[in-house]
Design a protein around this motif. Structure first.
Motif, short mmCIF file in Angstrom:
data_model
loop_
_atom_site.label_atom_id
_atom_site.label_comp_id
_atom_site.label_asym_id
_atom_site.label_seq_id
_atom_site.Cartn_x
_atom_site.Cartn_y
_atom_site.Cartn_z
N ASP A 1 46.28 46.21 38.71
CA ASP A 1 45.30 46.42 39.78
C ASP A 1 43.86 46.07 39.63
N ARG A 2 43.39 46.05 38.26
CA ARG A 2 42.19 45.65 37.88
C ARG A 2 41.98 44.39 38.04
N ALA A 3 43.23 43.51 37.45
CA ALA A 3 43.20 41.99 37.73
C ALA A 3 43.20 41.53 39.01
N ILE A 4 43.76 42.37 40.12
CA ILE A 4 43.64 42.04 41.63
C ILE A 4 42.21 42.15 42.03
N ASP A 5 41.62 43.35 41.50
CA ASP A 5 40.13 43.57 42.01
C ASP A 5 39.18 42.23 41.35
N ALA A 6 39.38 42.13 40.24
CA ALA A 6 38.59 40.89 39.44
C ALA A 6 38.76 39.70 40.11
N LEU A 7 39.97 39.28 40.57
CA LEU A 7 40.18 38.02 41.31
C LEU A 7 39.47 38.14 42.72
N ARG A 8 39.55 39.12 43.44
CA ARG A 8 39.00 39.20 44.69
C ARG A 8 37.66 39.35 44.70
N ALA A 9 36.89 39.87 43.43
CA ALA A 9 35.33 39.91 43.48
C ALA A 9 34.84 38.56 43.14
N PHE A 10 35.54 37.57 42.14
CA PHE A 10 35.33 36.50 42.10
C PHE A 10 35.22 35.57 43.09
N LEU A 11 36.19 35.76 44.29
CA LEU A 11 36.12 34.84 45.55
C LEU A 11 35.36 35.40 46.25
N ARG A 12 34.82 36.46 46.23
CA ARG A 12 33.86 36.99 47.28
C ARG A 12 32.48 36.65 46.83
N ALA A 13 32.15 36.14 45.56
CA ALA A 13 30.75 36.01 44.99
C ALA A 13 30.27 34.81 45.57
N ARG B 1 38.65 26.32 43.95
CA ARG B 1 39.10 25.17 43.12
C ARG B 1 38.00 24.58 42.28
N GLN B 2 36.79 24.22 43.01
CA GLN B 2 35.68 23.83 42.42
C GLN B 2 34.84 24.74 41.53
N ARG B 3 35.45 26.04 41.57
CA ARG B 3 34.66 27.14 40.67
C ARG B 3 35.59 27.50 39.48
N SER B 4 36.78 26.79 39.53
CA SER B 4 37.87 27.33 38.36
C SER B 4 37.30 27.51 36.89
N ALA B 5 36.38 26.55 36.48
CA ALA B 5 35.97 26.71 35.25
C ALA B 5 35.39 27.94 34.95
N ALA B 6 34.84 28.66 35.84
CA ALA B 6 34.04 30.05 35.69
C ALA B 6 34.98 31.16 35.65
N LEU B 7 36.12 30.80 36.35
CA LEU B 7 36.91 31.94 36.71
C LEU B 7 37.71 32.73 35.47
N LEU B 8 37.95 32.19 34.38
CA LEU B 8 38.40 32.78 33.30
C LEU B 8 37.44 33.51 32.44
N ASP B 9 36.20 33.02 32.66
CA ASP B 9 35.10 33.89 31.98
C ASP B 9 34.81 35.16 32.79
N HIS B 10 34.86 34.82 34.19
CA HIS B 10 34.65 36.31 35.06
C HIS B 10 35.81 37.25 34.64
N LEU B 11 37.21 36.79 34.56
CA LEU B 11 38.14 37.70 34.40
C LEU B 11 38.09 38.27 32.96
N ALA B 12 37.59 37.48 31.84
CA ALA B 12 37.34 38.10 30.79
C ALA B 12 36.38 39.28 30.55
#
Length: 363
Positions: free
Chosen positions: A351-363, A314-325
């Motif tokens: 499947d790409r959306a799932i992978d992108a979210l997983r990658a963001f949360l692993r970072a 939640r604290q990193r939410s501002a960066a998530l949409l940019d990461h997904l884009a």
């Protein structure tokens, strides 16, 4: 599950963009474009566009009404309905999160001096019957005149259960209120309801069943049905005549609108039953994100998936949409993300959306 538009998807850095912001972003399929080009045209302001007339007659018949009015947008369809039901100094009862209250610029109040009486939603999206009853004003000059109950189906992707709709509309009828349904995604609700009913039930029958409880229903063609624009407001001949006058005042009377009406007619032919595929992709997305630390996924009932960010995520939410884009995935939200599936989305994109979210949360 190709629709003829996947190859036309926007590209970002050489990667096809998976646009999950809304089901309004769809583009006409090749077959829909051909239907638009072939549409016979006239002047709808004079009432002589044959494609518009055919669509209005068709959608009214499908949903069990006397008449229908083709309008450019769902927002204008709801505005025409509210002002056809209510006069200056009247009010309508509505949910806090309903589109015609929260997301349409306060049009009924601004243009019609019609007051909304918003109510809180229950967890399933419904309005408590006791709250509706309590909100109806007595016939007293201190109060606005309560004239209408407005509901929405689906609401945030949630299907309003038939038992609830029957009870709520019966209450409204007993208290002398009109009943309007914002059915922007009515066919999503109908497809889900038909699947729940099992074999022998179809989406058109369920849509008519839902609509039968209301005095007016607005239906959007430019969301899951994939048309480029257009909605219809269905009701009695008298109500539609009043709504036609409002449409004119609001600047929504179009001329050779038959090309848009032809797209909507094609959508009714080809894109209703296939909404089940969108619902399946939404479930695939939700299942793929379930159990990931930092995400709380709301199980979807139709084509909309809400994902709440929790803890450090939640604290990193501002960066998530940019990461997904950057990964070629478009969504909306901040602490609560919204993903909407539609006919331009395929399994690989989910499947790409799932992978992108997983990658963001692993970072």
């Amino acid at each position: 599950m190709s629709t003829g538009t996947a190859a036309e998807s926007a590209m970002r850095g050489g990667t096809a963009v998976v646009d999950l912001r809304s089901d309004t972003v769809t583009r006409p399929t090749r077959a829909m474009r051909e239907a638009m080009l072939a549409a016979p045209l006239g002047d709808d302001v004079f009432g002589d566009d044959p494609s518009v007339n055919a669509l209005q007659e068709r959608i009214a018949g499908l949903l069990g009404f006397e008449a229908a009015l083709f309008v450019p947008t769902g927002t204008q369809g709801n505005l025409c309905a509210l002002l056809a039901h209510c006069q200056r100094g009247d009010e309508y009862i509505v949910g806090q999160q309903q589109h015609c209250y929260r997301w349409e610029g306060g049009g009924a109040a601004v243009f019609g001096s019609v007051q909304p009486q918003p109510l809180e939603h229950q967890p399933d999206g419904s309005l408590a019957l006791a709250d509706i009853e309590a909100a109806i004003k007595p016939d007293d000059p201190h109060f606005a005149r309560t004239r209408l109950l407005a509901l929405e189906n689906t609401l945030g992707g949630k299907v309003m259960q038939m038992a609830y709709l029957e009870q709520a509309t019966a209450l409204a009828q007993r208290r002398g209120l009109g009943r309007h349904l914002d059915g922007a995604r009515l066919f999503n609700a109908a497809v889900a309801q038909a699947q729940a009913q099992g074999s022998g039930s179809d989406a058109f029958a369920q849509a008519r069943r839902i609509a039968s409880l209301f005095d007016s229903v607005s239906v959007c063609f430019s969301k899951g049905l994939g048309a480029p624009a257009g909605s219809a407001l269905c009701g009695s001949r008298e109500l539609v005549a009043r709504a036609r006058r409002v449409r004119k005042m609001a600047g929504g009377a179009m001329r050779q609108a038959g090309m848009l009406a032809a797209a909507a007619s094609h959508a009714l032919d080809a894109h209703v039953e296939r909404l089940a595929q969108d619902h399946a992709l939404a479930r695939r997305l939700a299942d793929g994100l379930a159990g990931i630390e930092g995400l709380q996924v709301e199980p979807p009932q139709t084509n909309i998936v809400f994902v709440d960010l929790t803890g450090p995520a939640r604290q990193r939410s501002a960066a998530l949409l940019d990461h997904l884009a950057q990964a070629g995935v478009l969504a909306t939200g901040l602490y609560r993300l919204r993903f909407v599936t539609h006919l331009d989305v395929e399994q690989a994109g989910i499947d790409r959306a799932i992978d992108a979210l997983r990658a963001f949360l692993r970072a």
